[in-house]
Design a protein around this motif. Sequence first.
Motif, PDB file in Angstrom:
ATOM      1  N   PRO B 195       0.803  -1.231   0.000  1.00 20.94           N
ATOM      2  CA  PRO B 195       0.000   0.000   0.000  1.00 20.94           C
ATOM      3  C   PRO B 195       0.833   1.276   0.000  1.00 20.94           C
ATOM      4  O   PRO B 195       0.474   2.261  -0.639  1.00 20.94           O
ATOM      5  CB  PRO B 195      -0.823  -0.125   1.284  1.00 20.94           C
ATOM      6  N   VAL B 196       1.966   1.242   0.719  1.00 24.65           N
ATOM      7  CA  VAL B 196       2.711   2.482   0.876  1.00 24.65           C
ATOM      8  C   VAL B 196       3.297   2.966  -0.448  1.00 24.65           C
ATOM      9  O   VAL B 196       3.523   4.159  -0.651  1.00 24.65           O
ATOM     10  CB  VAL B 196       3.833   2.306   1.929  1.00 24.65           C
ATOM     11  N   LEU B 197       3.543   2.047  -1.370  1.00 16.85           N
ATOM     12  CA  LEU B 197       4.189   2.437  -2.615  1.00 16.85           C
ATOM     13  C   LEU B 197       3.330   3.438  -3.399  1.00 16.85           C
ATOM     14  O   LEU B 197       3.843   4.384  -3.991  1.00 16.85           O
ATOM     15  CB  LEU B 197       4.474   1.194  -3.467  1.00 16.85           C
ATOM     16  N   ALA B 198       2.033   3.206  -3.379  1.00 17.08           N
ATOM     17  CA  ALA B 198       1.141   4.121  -4.098  1.00 17.08           C
ATOM     18  C   ALA B 198       1.225   5.521  -3.509  1.00 17.08           C
ATOM     19  O   ALA B 198       1.135   6.520  -4.228  1.00 17.08           O
ATOM     20  CB  ALA B 198      -0.285   3.603  -4.037  1.00 17.08           C
ATOM     21  N   GLN B 199       1.417   5.582  -2.201  1.00 19.90           N
ATOM     22  CA  GLN B 199       1.463   6.894  -1.558  1.00 19.90           C
ATOM     23  C   GLN B 199       2.805   7.588  -1.722  1.00 19.90           C
ATOM     24  O   GLN B 199       2.919   8.785  -1.483  1.00 19.90           O
ATOM     25  CB  GLN B 199       1.139   6.732  -0.071  1.00 19.90           C
ATOM     26  N   MET B 200       3.817   6.821  -2.138  1.00 13.57           N
ATOM     27  CA  MET B 200       5.123   7.441  -2.388  1.00 13.57           C
ATOM     28  C   MET B 200       5.209   8.046  -3.788  1.00 13.57           C
ATOM     29  O   MET B 200       6.167   8.734  -4.111  1.00 13.57           O
ATOM     30  CB  MET B 200       6.230   6.385  -2.218  1.00 13.57           C
ATOM     31  N   ASP B 201       4.246   7.768  -4.616  1.00 16.79           N
ATOM     32  CA  ASP B 201       4.190   8.328  -5.960  1.00 16.79           C
ATOM     33  C   ASP B 201       4.128   9.855  -5.860  1.00 16.79           C
ATOM     34  O   ASP B 201       3.361  10.396  -5.063  1.00 16.79           O
ATOM     35  CB  ASP B 201       2.939   7.780  -6.663  1.00 16.79           C
ATOM     36  N   PRO B 202       4.948  10.570  -6.653  1.00 16.88           N
ATOM     37  CA  PRO B 202       4.938  12.040  -6.560  1.00 16.88           C
ATOM     38  C   PRO B 202       3.563  12.659  -6.777  1.00 16.88           C
ATOM     39  O   PRO B 202       3.291  13.755  -6.285  1.00 16.88           O
ATOM     40  CB  PRO B 202       5.913  12.461  -7.671  1.00 16.88           C
ATOM     41  N   SER B 203       2.717  11.950  -7.501  1.00 15.38           N
ATOM     42  CA  SER B 203       1.398  12.529  -7.773  1.00 15.38           C
ATOM     43  C   SER B 203       0.330  12.008  -6.822  1.00 15.38           C
ATOM     44  O   SER B 203      -0.861  12.258  -7.043  1.00 15.38           O
ATOM     45  CB  SER B 203       0.996  12.226  -9.223  1.00 15.38           C
ATOM     46  N   SER B 204       0.730  11.301  -5.785  1.00 20.04           N
ATOM     47  CA  SER B 204      -0.279  10.728  -4.887  1.00 20.04           C
ATOM     48  C   SER B 204      -0.986  11.830  -4.113  1.00 20.04           C
ATOM     49  O   SER B 204      -0.454  12.924  -3.894  1.00 20.04           O
ATOM     50  CB  SER B 204       0.384   9.747  -3.916  1.00 20.04           C
ATOM     51  N   SER B 205      -2.172  11.512  -3.667  1.00 24.23           N
ATOM     52  CA  SER B 205      -2.943  12.498  -2.899  1.00 24.23           C
ATOM     53  C   SER B 205      -2.245  12.802  -1.576  1.00 24.23           C
ATOM     54  O   SER B 205      -2.314  13.930  -1.073  1.00 24.23           O
ATOM     55  CB  SER B 205      -4.359  11.972  -2.654  1.00 24.23           C
ATOM     56  N   LEU B 206      -1.538  11.824  -1.027  1.00 26.16           N
ATOM     57  CA  LEU B 206      -0.881  12.065   0.255  1.00 26.16           C
ATOM     58  C   LEU B 206       0.275  13.055   0.103  1.00 26.16           C
ATOM     59  O   LEU B 206       0.415  13.991   0.910  1.00 26.16           O
ATOM     60  CB  LEU B 206      -0.368  10.754   0.842  1.00 26.16           C
ATOM     61  N   ILE B 207       1.107  12.855  -0.927  1.00 29.59           N
ATOM     62  CA  ILE B 207       2.227  13.782  -1.146  1.00 29.59           C
ATOM     63  C   ILE B 207       1.676  15.183  -1.438  1.00 29.59           C
ATOM     64  O   ILE B 207       2.195  16.194  -0.940  1.00 29.59           O
ATOM     65  CB  ILE B 207       3.115  13.290  -2.308  1.00 29.59           C
ATOM     66  N   THR B 208       0.625  15.230  -2.227  1.00 29.30           N
ATOM     67  CA  THR B 208       0.007  16.519  -2.532  1.00 29.30           C
ATOM     68  C   THR B 208      -0.502  17.191  -1.260  1.00 29.30           C
ATOM     69  O   THR B 208      -0.298  18.390  -1.044  1.00 29.30           O
ATOM     70  CB  THR B 208      -1.150  16.317  -3.527  1.00 29.30           C
ATOM     71  N   ALA B 209      -1.150  16.392  -0.425  1.00 28.73           N
ATOM     72  CA  ALA B 209      -1.710  16.960   0.817  1.00 28.73           C
ATOM     73  C   ALA B 209      -0.602  17.427   1.757  1.00 28.73           C
ATOM     74  O   ALA B 209      -0.707  18.493   2.377  1.00 28.73           O
ATOM     75  CB  ALA B 209      -2.589  15.912   1.495  1.00 28.73           C
ATOM     76  N   LEU B 210       0.474  16.636   1.844  1.00 28.09           N
ATOM     77  CA  LEU B 210       1.569  17.024   2.742  1.00 28.09           C
ATOM     78  C   LEU B 210       2.183  18.353   2.319  1.00 28.09           C
ATOM     79  O   LEU B 210       2.600  19.149   3.169  1.00 28.09           O
ATOM     80  CB  LEU B 210       2.653  15.944   2.752  1.00 28.09           C
TER      81      LEU B 210
END
Lengths: 295, 495
Positions: B195-210
């Motif tokens: 699961p974490v790999l998807a969130q490490m994507d530069p375009s992920s919603s988590l990276i955007t939110a951070l």
Amino acid sequence: MQGRALTLLLRRVAPVAACLMAACAEHEAARVDEVADRPNAPPPMATTMQAQVQLTFYGGYEGFYQPDAARERSYLQTRTDQGGGFWSTQQDFSTAQAPMGVAGVMDVGTASFSSPGSMTLQLRDGGILVPPDTATARAEMRLAPDEASATGTWEPTSPIPVAPLRAAGSTSHAGTADRVIVTPQARDRAIAQLSRDYTELSAPTGLRRFEKSVGTERLVVDVSTTSGAVVREELWKEGSRRVETVRRYRTVNGTDVLSLQTTTIFDDQGRPAQRFEERQSDVRISRAEPRRTTP
Amino acid sequence: MNRALASFLICAALVSSALAAQDRPVVFVHGLKGTGFGWQPAADYLRSGWKIFDIRPTIGWTQTEENQAASLHASLGFTGVAAVSHSNGGIVTRQYARGFGAATRVNQHLAIGSLHRGAPLAANVRNGNVPLYAGWLANAVVEPFDFYDTEDPDFQFIIPPILYDLFYFWYNLASVYAQGVAVLGFPVPSIANVPVLAQMDPSSSLITALNSSSNLTAEAARFPQRVGIATAMSPEDIVARLWCGSGCREGRIALEYYALLMYTYYQDHPDLWLRSHAYLWERLFWAMYDFNVVWHFFIGSLISYDGFQAVVQPQDGILPWSTQTYINGTRQINIGDKEIPHFYQRVDPRVWQSIEDVFGANFGLVRRPPPPPLVTTISGPSPITAKGTYTWTAMPSGGVGGYTYQWSVHFYGTGQSLQLGTNQAQPMTVYQSDGDFDLTVVTGSGGQQITTTRYIENTIPGGTLPPPSPPPPPPCPTVAVQSSSTAVPMTRCLP
């Protein structure tokens, strides 16, 4: 992506090919005179064949990465007759290893293959990356001697040195410069092999077409009826064309000399995926003087 | 609850409180494929020099960033914790601040080699580019060897033995795909779907939110000190250096030039069937030629490539500097003049020096007073007057405790030197023939080491060897004195 590759190809090939065919031809004529200006006489035994080689690679990787431009690597290639049908190959690189620019201690200046199983990589600073393995038995590539008869299949005129480690039943092949310089003897050797091992197909005017199938692969070879050069090869696998190689020759004093070889690799959908080019220029043949006996 | 257990818990609580009162808690947060144990060398080093105590939780690197942040929170029994994070641990810590808000127990954050703008490599693993390339590369390596080994009876005499062995190492692996994975040294299937790999994507919603302005403002409030450390390594052969060292680097270059020589060999082979497959070597040549460029593409450090020269930004083999820079941070340390790959950042003493700098300058942590100097004496008998077994003991003082010992002896009688034991006490049987001897112990404590030697006199009867005779005096100018009666020349030193 393929359109881009083709555009790049045309941009880069056109001027170079024009140079090779026009301006460069005169310069190179002097180089190949030794072989080409006496087509009816038996060519002398070649001792050294030297050429400037430029390799070019167009294309990317599986569609996900396409570099901005083609990659090129040039080197001076020297192949030397070591006697007994044995030849060595040496490639001298005048520029540092690309693509990262500065290679430091890993800057290879010369790569040589002086005997099979014994590769040497000499660094430009004098160091050795891969030392020659002198313990390996000699079983060198043998180029066909040019004094071979113009008719019939070449046979060795002297016993073939056999490496002590050579496995029983292995065959040795005489190497050849036939791809680069199409002498009458080269033409005859090609036709002889194709007539013996391949099936001849109908072909367009000016060509003879042969094919051979091994397993799931099929090789189609086109030979120019004019020069005798193998000008095109197609490799098919499981019914799909996978590789095409096209060779263009320039005529220098009546002898065809390779100028450009293009190899295209096709993907599973039959689209050109990668393209390799090899240009040969400044081809030189030097020969050993025939031995003279005193009366 | 019995009384013993209750007493133990009370004691533990008291000790814990005492530690908390004196030393600052520092949590070390691991990244992808890590555990808390990975931080131990750094924590041991830093704890010895700073008034801190370390917390090194294992937070489950495959979980979502949110779940890892929850694990991090659960591991913290204190407030006012300083966080030192590595790689994805930096994103976990930032997500911790974002997710827990005022409940966050961390108030300072040092992120080392973190993917603040996401990891392009994660995206390229997920979208299939890395597995695709791995498979392609495996084919590019295996096919020419496979074809010519099958079709050309001379091939086994042409290939250098080392490459022949190397090829069959690859060839015997289960599948071409597995070979490609092995070539990259990257266990793609094992992490491709976590699961974490998807969130490490530069375009992920988590990276955007951070990295949203509102979150950056909130994060600044939670972490008044936000420091990033980035390291770099050579642009060349980054994969080789990451996974298999310089030998692998040389192997790649050797394979590149070997492929070119083989292309030449088979391109001019008289057998047209063998000649028609020479392109396999040319493909391998270019595959090795472009190898690093493709990796730079994967990790996002490739700026341009004109076919000869690749322009790349500094990177640590996994992440480019553009993402290792702490967005809206209070300080950024880029270690660009040293070769420190991504996975060595936690254990490289040069990075530890930067951590110490941040501890002092940014986190306001206090150094421990230096330990007293290490001193050791050797107690035990001397002279030895009778054959027998005797024991000598090292008596250390100073240092930081946790002493180590290494004993050795040199016998003057035989001229022999021996390595002895590693305990504090060293027994040894002494014979008359040993003569006098030197007993030496090297004592270690923390980073200190001291060598102590004691001369032991051996007077066991039966022909004890005399101690080494003093060296002769240096030669002196001489003068001949003529005796008037004997006429015998005599020499003496001049005054």
